[in-house]
Design a protein around this motif. Structure first.
Motif, PDB file in Angstrom:
ATOM      1  N   THR A  68      15.862  32.196 -43.669  1.00 37.65           N
ATOM      2  CA  THR A  68      15.866  30.749 -43.891  1.00 37.65           C
ATOM      3  C   THR A  68      17.033  30.104 -43.164  1.00 37.65           C
ATOM      4  N   ARG A  69      18.208  30.721 -43.257  1.00 36.84           N
ATOM      5  CA  ARG A  69      19.381  30.183 -42.548  1.00 36.84           C
ATOM      6  C   ARG A  69      19.141  30.155 -41.042  1.00 36.84           C
ATOM      7  N   TYR A  70      18.481  31.182 -40.526  1.00 33.26           N
ATOM      8  CA  TYR A  70      18.177  31.228 -39.098  1.00 33.26           C
ATOM      9  C   TYR A  70      17.263  30.071 -38.684  1.00 33.26           C
ATOM     10  N   TYR A  71      16.226  29.806 -39.453  1.00 36.57           N
ATOM     11  CA  TYR A  71      15.310  28.709 -39.118  1.00 36.57           C
ATOM     12  C   TYR A  71      15.997  27.349 -39.199  1.00 36.57           C
ATOM     13  N   TYR A  72      16.888  27.181 -40.157  1.00 35.09           N
ATOM     14  CA  TYR A  72      17.656  25.937 -40.227  1.00 35.09           C
ATOM     15  C   TYR A  72      18.622  25.830 -39.044  1.00 35.09           C
ATOM     16  N   LEU A  73      19.183  26.949 -38.623  1.00 34.23           N
ATOM     17  CA  LEU A  73      20.060  26.951 -37.452  1.00 34.23           C
ATOM     18  C   LEU A  73      19.287  26.498 -36.213  1.00 34.23           C
ATOM     19  N   LEU A  74      18.050  26.937 -36.069  1.00 31.49           N
ATOM     20  CA  LEU A  74      17.229  26.493 -34.943  1.00 31.49           C
ATOM     21  C   LEU A  74      17.001  24.981 -34.995  1.00 31.49           C
ATOM     22  N   THR A  75      16.767  24.455 -36.178  1.00 29.35           N
ATOM     23  CA  THR A  75      16.571  23.017 -36.335  1.00 29.35           C
ATOM     24  C   THR A  75      17.855  22.267 -36.004  1.00 29.35           C
ATOM     25  N   VAL A  76      18.988  22.791 -36.435  1.00 26.51           N
ATOM     26  CA  VAL A  76      20.276  22.156 -36.122  1.00 26.51           C
ATOM     27  C   VAL A  76      20.509  22.141 -34.621  1.00 26.51           C
ATOM     28  N   ARG A  77      20.137  23.200 -33.951  1.00 20.77           N
ATOM     29  CA  ARG A  77      20.286  23.227 -32.488  1.00 20.77           C
ATOM     30  C   ARG A  77      19.428  22.163 -31.821  1.00 20.77           C
ATOM     31  N   LEU A  78      18.228  21.939 -32.353  1.00 18.20           N
ATOM     32  CA  LEU A  78      17.383  20.857 -31.830  1.00 18.20           C
ATOM     33  C   LEU A  78      18.023  19.495 -32.071  1.00 18.20           C
ATOM     34  N   LEU A  79      18.570  19.306 -33.251  1.00 19.14           N
ATOM     35  CA  LEU A  79      19.243  18.042 -33.557  1.00 19.14           C
ATOM     36  C   LEU A  79      20.426  17.811 -32.616  1.00 19.14           C
ATOM     37  N   ALA A  80      21.211  18.855 -32.378  1.00 16.89           N
ATOM     38  CA  ALA A  80      22.356  18.737 -31.473  1.00 16.89           C
ATOM     39  C   ALA A  80      21.892  18.421 -30.053  1.00 16.89           C
ATOM     40  N   ARG A  81      20.808  19.050 -29.630  1.00 20.12           N
ATOM     41  CA  ARG A  81      20.272  18.765 -28.294  1.00 20.12           C
ATOM     42  C   ARG A  81      19.825  17.309 -28.193  1.00 20.12           C
ATOM     43  N   ARG A  82      19.157  16.834 -29.232  1.00 24.99           N
ATOM     44  CA  ARG A  82      18.687  15.448 -29.241  1.00 24.99           C
ATOM     45  C   ARG A  82      19.845  14.458 -29.251  1.00 24.99           C
ATOM     46  N   LEU A  83      20.919  14.807 -29.935  1.00 26.38           N
ATOM     47  CA  LEU A  83      22.106  13.952 -29.984  1.00 26.38           C
ATOM     48  C   LEU A  83      22.996  14.113 -28.757  1.00 26.38           C
ATOM     49  N   ASP A  84      22.634  15.049 -27.892  1.00 23.97           N
ATOM     50  CA  ASP A  84      23.397  15.357 -26.681  1.00 23.97           C
ATOM     51  C   ASP A  84      24.824  15.787 -27.025  1.00 23.97           C
ATOM     52  N   LYS A  85      24.927  16.659 -28.029  1.00 20.55           N
ATOM     53  CA  LYS A  85      26.214  17.203 -28.467  1.00 20.55           C
ATOM     54  C   LYS A  85      26.301  18.664 -28.057  1.00 20.55           C
ATOM     55  N   SER A  86      27.501  19.146 -27.866  1.00 16.65           N
ATOM     56  CA  SER A  86      27.694  20.542 -27.471  1.00 16.65           C
ATOM     57  C   SER A  86      28.100  21.404 -28.673  1.00 16.65           C
ATOM     58  N   TRP A  87      27.618  21.035 -29.851  1.00 14.50           N
ATOM     59  CA  TRP A  87      27.937  21.774 -31.062  1.00 14.50           C
ATOM     60  C   TRP A  87      27.363  23.186 -30.998  1.00 14.50           C
ATOM     61  N   VAL A  88      28.163  24.151 -31.425  1.00 21.28           N
ATOM     62  CA  VAL A  88      27.717  25.548 -31.483  1.00 21.28           C
ATOM     63  C   VAL A  88      27.931  26.042 -32.907  1.00 21.28           C
ATOM     64  N   PHE A  89      26.884  26.595 -33.488  1.00 22.79           N
ATOM     65  CA  PHE A  89      26.949  27.132 -34.846  1.00 22.79           C
ATOM     66  C   PHE A  89      26.426  28.558 -34.814  1.00 22.79           C
ATOM     67  N   TYR A  90      26.958  29.390 -35.710  1.00 23.59           N
ATOM     68  CA  TYR A  90      26.520  30.773 -35.846  1.00 23.59           C
ATOM     69  C   TYR A  90      26.152  31.031 -37.291  1.00 23.59           C
ATOM     70  N   LEU A  91      25.393  32.080 -37.507  1.00 20.36           N
ATOM     71  CA  LEU A  91      25.038  32.478 -38.880  1.00 20.36           C
ATOM     72  C   LEU A  91      26.207  33.139 -39.562  1.00 20.36           C
TER      73      LEU A  91
END
Length: 91
Positions: A68-91
């Motif tokens: 579940t955390r992995y799937y939410y991480l994928l969604t967060v990466r999409l949000l960061a891409r859409r916001l044009d941010k260079s945020w990096v998160f790990y599990l």
């Protein structure tokens, strides 16, 4: 009266994959949005900072399964891409 933020429209530019995958990302993004809005009073992703998303991943997802955390991480990466941010998160 203000119009409610449309997360599906917001993510439309970065969503790919099957219909079920796109719907999952939208559903999870709405959950993320609701949690951040409740805690940080940021109604739209345009006002989010990295700390808001990190808080969600660390505190709201800590008791969830690794999958579940992995799937939410994928969604967060999409949000960061859409916001044009260079945020990096790990599990």
């Amino acid at each position: 009266m203000s119009k409610k933020f449309d997360m599906e429209l917001f993510l439309a530019a970065v969503l790919t994959g099957s219909h079920a995958t796109r719907q999952r990302h939208v559903r999870q993004a709405k959950i993320i949005q609701a949690e951040i809005a409740e805690r940080w009073l940021q109604e739209t992703p345009w006002g989010w900072q990295r700390k808001h998303v990190a808080w969600f991943l660390e505190h709201r997802m800590s008791h969830r399964s690794e999958a579940t955390r992995y799937y939410y991480l994928l969604t967060v990466r999409l949000l960061a891409r859409r916001l044009d941010k260079s945020w990096v998160f790990y599990l």
